[in-house]
Design a protein around this motif. Structure first.
Motif, mmCIF file in Angstrom:
data_model
loop_
_atom_site.group_PDB
_atom_site.id
_atom_site.type_symbol
_atom_site.label_atom_id
_atom_site.label_comp_id
_atom_site.label_asym_id
_atom_site.label_seq_id
_atom_site.Cartn_x
_atom_site.Cartn_y
_atom_site.Cartn_z
ATOM 1 N N GLY A 117 -3.334 4.909 8.076
ATOM 2 C CA GLY A 117 -2.471 5.812 7.440
ATOM 3 C C GLY A 117 -1.169 5.134 7.091
ATOM 4 O O GLY A 117 -0.345 5.409 6.147
ATOM 5 N N LEU A 118 -0.805 4.001 8.165
ATOM 6 C CA LEU A 118 0.334 3.400 7.845
ATOM 7 C C LEU A 118 0.336 2.320 6.804
ATOM 8 O O LEU A 118 1.325 1.990 6.057
ATOM 9 C CB LEU A 118 0.782 2.899 9.027
ATOM 10 N N THR A 119 -0.731 1.849 6.485
ATOM 11 C CA THR A 119 -1.152 0.758 5.330
ATOM 12 C C THR A 119 -1.679 1.181 4.163
ATOM 13 O O THR A 119 -0.893 1.307 2.906
ATOM 14 C CB THR A 119 -1.551 -0.327 6.063
ATOM 15 N N ILE A 120 -3.066 1.555 4.211
ATOM 16 C CA ILE A 120 -3.758 1.579 2.970
ATOM 17 C C ILE A 120 -3.257 2.939 2.358
ATOM 18 O O ILE A 120 -3.219 2.949 1.127
ATOM 19 C CB ILE A 120 -5.261 1.956 3.507
ATOM 20 N N VAL A 121 -3.130 3.929 2.972
ATOM 21 C CA VAL A 121 -2.614 5.305 2.441
ATOM 22 C C VAL A 121 -1.240 5.067 1.534
ATOM 23 O O VAL A 121 -0.789 5.462 0.591
ATOM 24 C CB VAL A 121 -2.683 6.297 3.332
ATOM 25 N N ALA A 122 -0.292 4.220 2.148
ATOM 26 C CA ALA A 122 0.842 4.019 1.878
ATOM 27 C C ALA A 122 0.950 3.216 0.339
ATOM 28 O O ALA A 122 1.524 3.485 -0.800
ATOM 29 C CB ALA A 122 1.844 3.292 2.855
ATOM 30 N N ILE A 123 0.029 2.131 0.525
ATOM 31 C CA ILE A 123 -0.194 1.327 -0.498
ATOM 32 C C ILE A 123 -0.792 2.310 -1.645
ATOM 33 O O ILE A 123 -0.707 2.113 -2.700
ATOM 34 C CB ILE A 123 -1.256 0.239 -0.260
ATOM 35 N N GLY A 124 -1.947 2.985 -1.383
ATOM 36 C CA GLY A 124 -2.785 3.787 -2.271
ATOM 37 C C GLY A 124 -1.760 4.659 -3.112
ATOM 38 O O GLY A 124 -2.282 4.935 -4.538
ATOM 39 N N THR A 125 -0.757 5.402 -2.461
ATOM 40 C CA THR A 125 -0.048 6.291 -3.142
ATOM 41 C C THR A 125 0.969 5.591 -4.197
ATOM 42 O O THR A 125 1.546 6.313 -4.755
ATOM 43 C CB THR A 125 0.843 7.149 -2.129
ATOM 44 N N SER A 126 1.250 4.401 -3.858
ATOM 45 C CA SER A 126 2.234 3.541 -4.447
ATOM 46 C C SER A 126 1.769 2.937 -5.568
ATOM 47 O O SER A 126 2.504 2.642 -6.420
ATOM 48 C CB SER A 126 3.086 2.613 -3.528
ATOM 49 N N LEU A 127 0.504 2.607 -5.615
ATOM 50 C CA LEU A 127 -0.317 1.792 -6.709
ATOM 51 C C LEU A 127 -0.255 2.332 -7.982
ATOM 52 O O LEU A 127 -0.011 1.467 -8.915
ATOM 53 C CB LEU A 127 -1.505 1.322 -6.127
ATOM 54 N N PRO A 128 -0.446 3.617 -8.200
ATOM 55 C CA PRO A 128 -0.558 4.226 -9.301
ATOM 56 C C PRO A 128 0.809 3.982 -9.974
ATOM 57 O O PRO A 128 1.052 3.702 -11.347
ATOM 58 C CB PRO A 128 -0.930 5.406 -9.307
ATOM 59 N N GLU A 129 1.934 4.200 -9.280
ATOM 60 C CA GLU A 129 3.279 4.174 -9.856
ATOM 61 C C GLU A 129 3.537 2.717 -10.232
ATOM 62 O O GLU A 129 4.159 2.385 -11.280
ATOM 63 C CB GLU A 129 4.079 4.599 -8.773
ATOM 64 N N LEU A 130 2.910 1.579 -9.695
ATOM 65 C CA LEU A 130 3.359 0.332 -9.616
ATOM 66 C C LEU A 130 2.559 0.114 -11.179
ATOM 67 O O LEU A 130 3.082 -0.792 -11.911
ATOM 68 C CB LEU A 130 2.687 -0.322 -8.854
ATOM 69 N N ALA A 131 1.331 0.400 -11.275
ATOM 70 C CA ALA A 131 0.662 0.167 -12.341
ATOM 71 C C ALA A 131 1.087 0.912 -13.575
ATOM 72 O O ALA A 131 1.227 0.038 -14.520
ATOM 73 C CB ALA A 131 -0.946 0.746 -12.199
ATOM 74 N N THR A 132 1.662 1.908 -13.356
ATOM 75 C CA THR A 132 2.410 2.740 -14.833
ATOM 76 C C THR A 132 3.441 1.745 -14.928
ATOM 77 O O THR A 132 3.979 1.610 -16.268
ATOM 78 C CB THR A 132 2.947 4.124 -14.316
ATOM 79 N N SER A 133 4.371 1.281 -14.089
ATOM 80 C CA SER A 133 5.708 0.726 -14.298
ATOM 81 C C SER A 133 5.439 -0.644 -15.043
ATOM 82 O O SER A 133 5.993 -1.190 -15.924
ATOM 83 C CB SER A 133 6.335 0.477 -12.793
ATOM 84 N N ILE A 134 4.187 -1.345 -14.367
ATOM 85 C CA ILE A 134 3.990 -2.754 -15.008
ATOM 86 C C ILE A 134 3.531 -2.456 -16.685
ATOM 87 O O ILE A 134 4.004 -3.190 -17.492
ATOM 88 C CB ILE A 134 2.692 -3.415 -14.334
ATOM 89 N N ILE A 135 2.790 -1.426 -16.704
ATOM 90 C CA ILE A 135 2.294 -1.228 -18.292
ATOM 91 C C ILE A 135 3.342 -0.890 -19.135
ATOM 92 O O ILE A 135 3.607 -1.256 -20.196
ATOM 93 C CB ILE A 135 0.902 0.012 -18.252
ATOM 94 N N ALA A 136 4.293 0.074 -18.647
ATOM 95 C CA ALA A 136 5.479 0.402 -19.571
ATOM 96 C C ALA A 136 6.410 -0.812 -19.875
ATOM 97 O O ALA A 136 6.944 -0.629 -20.884
ATOM 98 C CB ALA A 136 6.426 1.488 -18.771
ATOM 99 N N ALA A 137 6.407 -1.749 -18.678
ATOM 100 C CA ALA A 137 7.358 -2.853 -18.913
ATOM 101 C C ALA A 137 6.873 -3.700 -19.764
ATOM 102 O O ALA A 137 7.483 -4.389 -20.532
ATOM 103 C CB ALA A 137 7.541 -3.560 -17.513
ATOM 104 N N LYS A 138 5.371 -3.826 -19.940
ATOM 105 C CA LYS A 138 4.838 -4.946 -20.982
ATOM 106 C C LYS A 138 4.933 -4.108 -22.408
ATOM 107 O O LYS A 138 4.906 -4.885 -23.236
ATOM 108 C CB LYS A 138 3.135 -4.992 -20.732
ATOM 109 N N LYS A 139 4.755 -2.738 -22.595
ATOM 110 C CA LYS A 139 4.998 -2.166 -23.777
ATOM 111 C C LYS A 139 6.601 -2.102 -24.395
ATOM 112 O O LYS A 139 6.839 -2.183 -25.197
ATOM 113 C CB LYS A 139 4.493 -0.620 -23.847
#
Length: 139
Positions: A117-139
């Motif tokens: 709960g402290l590691t994987i779930v925290a990373i998993g909930t933040s990962l989609p936002e990170l991916a979206t930010s990276i794609i937006a920055a590239k474009k």
């Protein structure tokens, strides 16, 4: 990424002013001798006023600048809506699949549920936002 001249001289000082205002409004113990450092309703109103001024500034600036030479493809409203809905569905399903898979793998290795709960779930909930930010920055 290139930063425009107006961003450096106008928008960044707005951000610094907001940080300074928040620090001053939240420092009741140091400035007024209060017992708690809180943001009151009046302080929130002041911050909302600053936000309104900044949004008005950005709105007036966006009307003056022409973005026709950016090379961005303009889609119709139904196509844009379909892209947005598809992207949201993809983010939600991808995040859920990542978290479920990571939890299953962690449980198979014998990790405790608290660590999961402290590691994987925290990373998993933040990962989609990170991916979206990276794609937006590239474009």
């Amino acid at each position: 990424m290139p930063v425009g001249h107006s961003t450096v001289w106008k928008e960044i000082p707005f951000s610094l002013l907001a940080i300074l205002a928040l620090g001053l409004l939240g420092a009741d113990t140091y400035l007024n001798g209060g017992s708690d450092n809180i943001i009151s309703r009046a302080d929130g109103g002041i911050l909302l006023l600053f936000l309104s001024i900044f949004l008005y500034y950005v709105y007036t600036i966006s009307g003056r600048e022409s973005n026709d030479d950016t090379g961005i493809t303009k889609y119709s409203l139904p196509v844009s809506s379909l892209f947005i809905i598809g992207g949201l569905v993809g983010l939600i399903l991808g995040g859920k699949m990542f978290v479920d898979g990571a939890v299953a793998i962690a449980l198979s290795f014998g990790m405790s549920e608290m660590v999961i709960g402290l590691t994987i779930v925290a990373i998993g909930t933040s990962l989609p936002e990170l991916a979206t930010s990276i794609i937006a920055a590239k474009k």
